[in-house]
Design a protein around this motif. Structure first.
Motif, PDB file in Angstrom:
ATOM      1  N   PHE A 128       0.839  -1.202   0.000  1.00 41.05           N
ATOM      2  CA  PHE A 128       0.000   0.000   0.000  1.00 41.05           C
ATOM      3  C   PHE A 128       0.873   1.250   0.000  1.00 41.05           C
ATOM      4  O   PHE A 128       0.670   2.172  -0.802  1.00 41.05           O
ATOM      5  CB  PHE A 128      -0.931   0.013   1.214  1.00 41.05           C
ATOM      6  CG  PHE A 128      -1.800   1.232   1.297  1.00 41.05           C
ATOM      7  CD1 PHE A 128      -2.960   1.332   0.549  1.00 41.05           C
ATOM      8  CD2 PHE A 128      -1.453   2.306   2.117  1.00 41.05           C
ATOM      9  CE1 PHE A 128      -3.759   2.477   0.598  1.00 41.05           C
ATOM     10  CE2 PHE A 128      -2.248   3.447   2.176  1.00 41.05           C
ATOM     11  CZ  PHE A 128      -3.400   3.528   1.416  1.00 41.05           C
ATOM     12  N   GLU A 129       1.855   1.292   0.895  1.00 40.35           N
ATOM     13  CA  GLU A 129       2.741   2.457   0.938  1.00 40.35           C
ATOM     14  C   GLU A 129       3.510   2.598  -0.366  1.00 40.35           C
ATOM     15  O   GLU A 129       3.614   3.703  -0.917  1.00 40.35           O
ATOM     16  CB  GLU A 129       3.729   2.354   2.101  1.00 40.35           C
ATOM     17  CG  GLU A 129       4.714   3.503   2.145  1.00 40.35           C
ATOM     18  CD  GLU A 129       5.678   3.446   3.309  1.00 40.35           C
ATOM     19  OE1 GLU A 129       6.588   4.312   3.365  1.00 40.35           O
ATOM     20  OE2 GLU A 129       5.545   2.547   4.165  1.00 40.35           O
ATOM     21  N   ARG A 130       4.039   1.492  -0.877  1.00 40.03           N
ATOM     22  CA  ARG A 130       4.804   1.553  -2.131  1.00 40.03           C
ATOM     23  C   ARG A 130       3.941   2.059  -3.275  1.00 40.03           C
ATOM     24  O   ARG A 130       4.349   2.920  -4.063  1.00 40.03           O
ATOM     25  CB  ARG A 130       5.359   0.168  -2.459  1.00 40.03           C
ATOM     26  CG  ARG A 130       6.340   0.158  -3.624  1.00 40.03           C
ATOM     27  CD  ARG A 130       6.803  -1.244  -3.935  1.00 40.03           C
ATOM     28  NE  ARG A 130       5.852  -1.948  -4.795  1.00 40.03           N
ATOM     29  CZ  ARG A 130       5.990  -3.226  -5.173  1.00 40.03           C
ATOM     30  NH1 ARG A 130       7.024  -3.930  -4.740  1.00 40.03           N
ATOM     31  NH2 ARG A 130       5.096  -3.788  -5.971  1.00 40.03           N
ATOM     32  N   GLY A 131       2.712   1.547  -3.355  1.00 39.84           N
ATOM     33  CA  GLY A 131       1.824   1.957  -4.426  1.00 39.84           C
ATOM     34  C   GLY A 131       1.438   3.422  -4.337  1.00 39.84           C
ATOM     35  O   GLY A 131       1.359   4.114  -5.364  1.00 39.84           O
ATOM     36  N   LEU A 132       1.190   3.898  -3.104  1.00 41.29           N
ATOM     37  CA  LEU A 132       0.858   5.322  -2.932  1.00 41.29           C
ATOM     38  C   LEU A 132       2.011   6.205  -3.357  1.00 41.29           C
ATOM     39  O   LEU A 132       1.828   7.203  -4.073  1.00 41.29           O
ATOM     40  CB  LEU A 132       0.495   5.588  -1.473  1.00 41.29           C
ATOM     41  CG  LEU A 132      -0.972   5.846  -1.139  1.00 41.29           C
ATOM     42  CD1 LEU A 132      -1.457   7.121  -1.778  1.00 41.29           C
ATOM     43  CD2 LEU A 132      -1.846   4.676  -1.547  1.00 41.29           C
ATOM     44  N   ARG A 133       3.210   5.869  -2.916  1.00 41.44           N
ATOM     45  CA  ARG A 133       4.371   6.714  -3.235  1.00 41.44           C
ATOM     46  C   ARG A 133       4.679   6.675  -4.732  1.00 41.44           C
ATOM     47  O   ARG A 133       5.043   7.697  -5.322  1.00 41.44           O
ATOM     48  CB  ARG A 133       5.579   6.283  -2.402  1.00 41.44           C
ATOM     49  CG  ARG A 133       5.373   6.475  -0.899  1.00 41.44           C
ATOM     50  CD  ARG A 133       6.677   6.529  -0.149  1.00 41.44           C
ATOM     51  NE  ARG A 133       6.464   6.545   1.293  1.00 41.44           N
ATOM     52  CZ  ARG A 133       6.065   7.615   1.986  1.00 41.44           C
ATOM     53  NH1 ARG A 133       5.821   8.748   1.363  1.00 41.44           N
ATOM     54  NH2 ARG A 133       5.914   7.544   3.304  1.00 41.44           N
ATOM     55  N   ASP A 134       4.531   5.520  -5.351  1.00 41.71           N
ATOM     56  CA  ASP A 134       4.727   5.449  -6.800  1.00 41.71           C
ATOM     57  C   ASP A 134       3.685   6.290  -7.527  1.00 41.71           C
ATOM     58  O   ASP A 134       3.999   6.960  -8.522  1.00 41.71           O
ATOM     59  CB  ASP A 134       4.657   4.002  -7.283  1.00 41.71           C
ATOM     60  CG  ASP A 134       5.917   3.210  -6.959  1.00 41.71           C
ATOM     61  OD1 ASP A 134       6.939   3.835  -6.615  1.00 41.71           O
ATOM     62  OD2 ASP A 134       5.878   1.973  -7.066  1.00 41.71           O
ATOM     63  N   PHE A 135       2.440   6.249  -7.043  1.00 39.40           N
ATOM     64  CA  PHE A 135       1.397   7.046  -7.696  1.00 39.40           C
ATOM     65  C   PHE A 135       1.668   8.538  -7.553  1.00 39.40           C
ATOM     66  O   PHE A 135       1.465   9.312  -8.499  1.00 39.40           O
ATOM     67  CB  PHE A 135       0.023   6.705  -7.119  1.00 39.40           C
ATOM     68  CG  PHE A 135      -1.088   7.514  -7.725  1.00 39.40           C
ATOM     69  CD1 PHE A 135      -1.474   7.321  -9.042  1.00 39.40           C
ATOM     70  CD2 PHE A 135      -1.733   8.500  -6.990  1.00 39.40           C
ATOM     71  CE1 PHE A 135      -2.494   8.074  -9.616  1.00 39.40           C
ATOM     72  CE2 PHE A 135      -2.751   9.266  -7.553  1.00 39.40           C
ATOM     73  CZ  PHE A 135      -3.132   9.050  -8.864  1.00 39.40           C
ATOM     74  N   VAL A 136       2.132   8.956  -6.387  1.00 34.95           N
ATOM     75  CA  VAL A 136       2.496  10.360  -6.202  1.00 34.95           C
ATOM     76  C   VAL A 136       3.588  10.749  -7.201  1.00 34.95           C
ATOM     77  O   VAL A 136       3.544  11.836  -7.798  1.00 34.95           O
ATOM     78  CB  VAL A 136       2.950  10.616  -4.753  1.00 34.95           C
ATOM     79  CG1 VAL A 136       3.621  11.978  -4.613  1.00 34.95           C
ATOM     80  CG2 VAL A 136       1.750  10.525  -3.803  1.00 34.95           C
ATOM     81  N   ALA A 137       4.563   9.853  -7.416  1.00 35.87           N
ATOM     82  CA  ALA A 137       5.621  10.129  -8.397  1.00 35.87           C
ATOM     83  C   ALA A 137       5.053  10.194  -9.809  1.00 35.87           C
ATOM     84  O   ALA A 137       5.463  11.039 -10.615  1.00 35.87           O
ATOM     85  CB  ALA A 137       6.713   9.058  -8.304  1.00 35.87           C
ATOM     86  N   VAL A 138       4.093   9.323 -10.136  1.00 32.85           N
ATOM     87  CA  VAL A 138       3.436   9.385 -11.442  1.00 32.85           C
ATOM     88  C   VAL A 138       2.747  10.728 -11.615  1.00 32.85           C
ATOM     89  O   VAL A 138       2.850  11.376 -12.671  1.00 32.85           O
ATOM     90  CB  VAL A 138       2.425   8.227 -11.587  1.00 32.85           C
ATOM     91  CG1 VAL A 138       1.512   8.449 -12.787  1.00 32.85           C
ATOM     92  CG2 VAL A 138       3.153   6.896 -11.732  1.00 32.85           C
ATOM     93  N   CYS A 139       2.033  11.173 -10.571  1.00 38.28           N
ATOM     94  CA  CYS A 139       1.382  12.487 -10.630  1.00 38.28           C
ATOM     95  C   CYS A 139       2.403  13.589 -10.867  1.00 38.28           C
ATOM     96  O   CYS A 139       2.141  14.559 -11.598  1.00 38.28           O
ATOM     97  CB  CYS A 139       0.616  12.764  -9.338  1.00 38.28           C
ATOM     98  SG  CYS A 139      -0.833  11.717  -9.079  1.00 38.28           S
ATOM     99  N   ASN A 140       3.572  13.454 -10.264  1.00 35.31           N
ATOM    100  CA  ASN A 140       4.617  14.462 -10.426  1.00 35.31           C
ATOM    101  C   ASN A 140       5.132  14.500 -11.863  1.00 35.31           C
ATOM    102  O   ASN A 140       5.380  15.575 -12.415  1.00 35.31           O
ATOM    103  CB  ASN A 140       5.762  14.178  -9.452  1.00 35.31           C
ATOM    104  CG  ASN A 140       6.657  15.370  -9.243  1.00 35.31           C
ATOM    105  OD1 ASN A 140       6.204  16.512  -9.175  1.00 35.31           O
ATOM    106  ND2 ASN A 140       7.954  15.125  -9.139  1.00 35.31           N
ATOM    107  N   VAL A 141       5.297  13.320 -12.477  1.00 36.09           N
ATOM    108  CA  VAL A 141       5.718  13.262 -13.880  1.00 36.09           C
ATOM    109  C   VAL A 141       4.674  13.928 -14.776  1.00 36.09           C
ATOM    110  O   VAL A 141       5.000  14.733 -15.663  1.00 36.09           O
ATOM    111  CB  VAL A 141       5.954  11.804 -14.321  1.00 36.09           C
ATOM    112  CG1 VAL A 141       6.234  11.726 -15.821  1.00 36.09           C
ATOM    113  CG2 VAL A 141       7.106  11.186 -13.543  1.00 36.09           C
TER     114      VAL A 141
END
Length: 470
Positions: free
Chosen positions: A147-160
């Motif tokens: 869950f934490e990994r997926g949230l942080r990856d999604f935040v990075a996707v949003c940043n891209v």
């Protein structure tokens, strides 16, 4: 790097337990706070703080738009209301994260409180009907590491995605005459991606450089600060006058980026600039690259865009480097030399860089240093004939013969396969590297950017497995 803010719109459906949905809305919000994820909630929209009503959906949309959220998080706190999720996602037009907490064991009488997984199936289908791209975080518990990994990856996707949609590239001079390969279609970049190219003639840059140098020894002189930075982080092998021009050029480019509200730039680094200033711009580029303001060589607009995306994928934690694919490794069958005249930031180096003369040019102003070894992502956004894609994959820094300029020998799984990808296009001899594995984030971001991910190794199933939480 600006903070990424999510719109937090937990959802429920009336035929399942509303109290349990409210419970999981609160637990999910608490977990986001614990992880330091910034979000805008909907607690003021209705008593439950949940999305299940069309009138509420409209108010939620207005609130999220006013807050400028960068992504939409749709936790299904029970089955959820799939058509409201889809309408909200379509109208908001930001990356979407779909997730729900793992369902508990049914009650002794067979009652099920939430049926979250079933609702996720429904919402995924309706999002497709609405032609809304979305990211799926596997059905899991809030405490699960995925869950934490997926949230942080999604935040990075949003940043891209945010970085791409707000890209504005300073084009300092036209491309060098010989470099047809760095030609780009700036009209198409604007029409398709809303990416603007801002042209600035070289005389404007050289005049700004000379004006900056003239401020030396003044109060709060930016050139003096830059000279101090150079002497602290680099060994200087050029004259004081040449060093002043290098510092002045770095200051001038940063001021032009600010003046024209640009996020990155590409410069015609040779040959006219040398006639005006007597230096190469590489070391000045390196100084700005260290600040997270990518300046790439040979007016490569697509290269500047790539640098922005790669650093955004790592949330600005690590500096990238702009490189040429040059020659095969003389000993390692799958080795390759990444090199450029000397524009890589100091933090990339494994040794103290020298400010000296570059390979193939007679003017000073380039760095010489080998880059750190270790795990890398290599990427290239490019396109021609109306199609755009991103070449990306992993590599490893390895030992090799001493080089000139900024350089790094790398090993990939299959250099012949990679070589064919580059030659057959739409790519060129330029790429961007970063000491981080951001391949999954860039791969996932492509679905929101309207470009095709192009993995140079057959690892797509591995990337998808990672994104699934495996």
């Amino acid at each position: 790097m600006d903070k990424i803010v999510l719109g937090f719109a937990p959802t429920r459906r009336s035929i399942f337990s509303a109290p349990d949905a409210v419970k999981y809305r609160g637990l999910t919000a608490d977990r986001l706070r614990e992880l330091g994820i910034e979000f805008v909630d909907i607690d003021d929209i209705n008593e439950e703080g949940l999305l299940y009503d069309e009138d509420d959906r409209i108010r939620i949309l207005e609130k999220f738009r006013a807050a400028g959220v960068d992504g939409l998080f749709l936790p299904h706190c029970n089955f959820g209301t799939e058509f409201l999720c889809a309408r909200l996602a379509r109208d908001l037009n930001v990356p979407v994260l779909l997730w729900g907490p793992l369902d508990e064991r049914p009650e002794p009488d067979g009652t099920r409180l939430r049926d979250t997984q079933c609702g996720l199936f429904a919402t995924g289908k309706v999002l497709r009907r609405f032609q809304v791209p979305f990211t799926y975080l596997t059905n899991c518990r809030l405490s699960d590491p995925v869950f934490e990994r997926g949230l942080r990856d999604f935040v990075a996707v949003c940043n891209v995605v945010k970085t791409f949609r707000n890209a504005r590239i300073l084009q300092i001079g036209p491309r060098p005459y010989e470099f047809y390969s760095t030609m780009c279609n700036e009209g198409e970049l604007l029409e398709r991606f809303n990416i603007e190219c801002v042209p600035v003639p070289l005389p404007e840059l050289t005049a700004a450089t000379k004006a900056a140098v003239a401020e030396k020894n003044g109060v709060d002189s930016a050139v003096d600060e830059t000279l101090a930075y150079i002497r602290e982080h680099m060994d200087v092998r050029v004259s004081d006058e040449q060093l002043d021009s290098i510092a002045g050029l770095a200051v001038a480019m940063e001021r032009l980026l600010e003046k024209y509200h640009c996020t990155a730039g590409g410069i015609q680094c040779w040959n006219a600039l040398q006639g005006e200033l007597g230096i190469m711009p590489c070391a000045a580029n390196a100084i700005l690259n260290e600040k997270g303001l990518p300046i790439v060589c040979e007016t490569d607009i697509h290269g500047a865009i790539t640098a922005l995306l790669v650093e955004a994928a790592d949330m600005g934690r690590t500096r990238s480097f702009f490189a040429d694919w040059t020659i095969r490794h003389p000993d390692e069958p799958n080795g390759e030399l990444l090199q450029h005249c000397g524009p890589w930031p100091c933090s990339v180096a494994c040794e103290r860089p020298q400010v000296t003369y570059p390979l193939a040019f007679d003017h000073p102003g380039a760095l010489t240093a080998e880059a750190r070894h270790g795990e890398l992502t290599l990427a290239r956004f490019d396109g021609d004939n109306g199609s755009y894609s991103m070449l990306l994959g992993n590599a490893e820094g390895i030992d090799g013969p001493k080089g000139m300029g900024t350089y790094l020998w790398v090993r990939v799984d299959n250099i012949k396969r990679l070589e064919a990808k580059i030659v057959e296009g739409p790519y060129i001899h330029h790429c961007v590297g970063i000491h981080a594995n951001v391949v999954p984030v860039l791969y996932e971001a492509c679905k929101y950017l309207g470009i095709e991910p192009d993995l140079y190794d057959p690892i797509e199933e591995d990337v998808k497995a990672y994104l699934r939480g495996e």
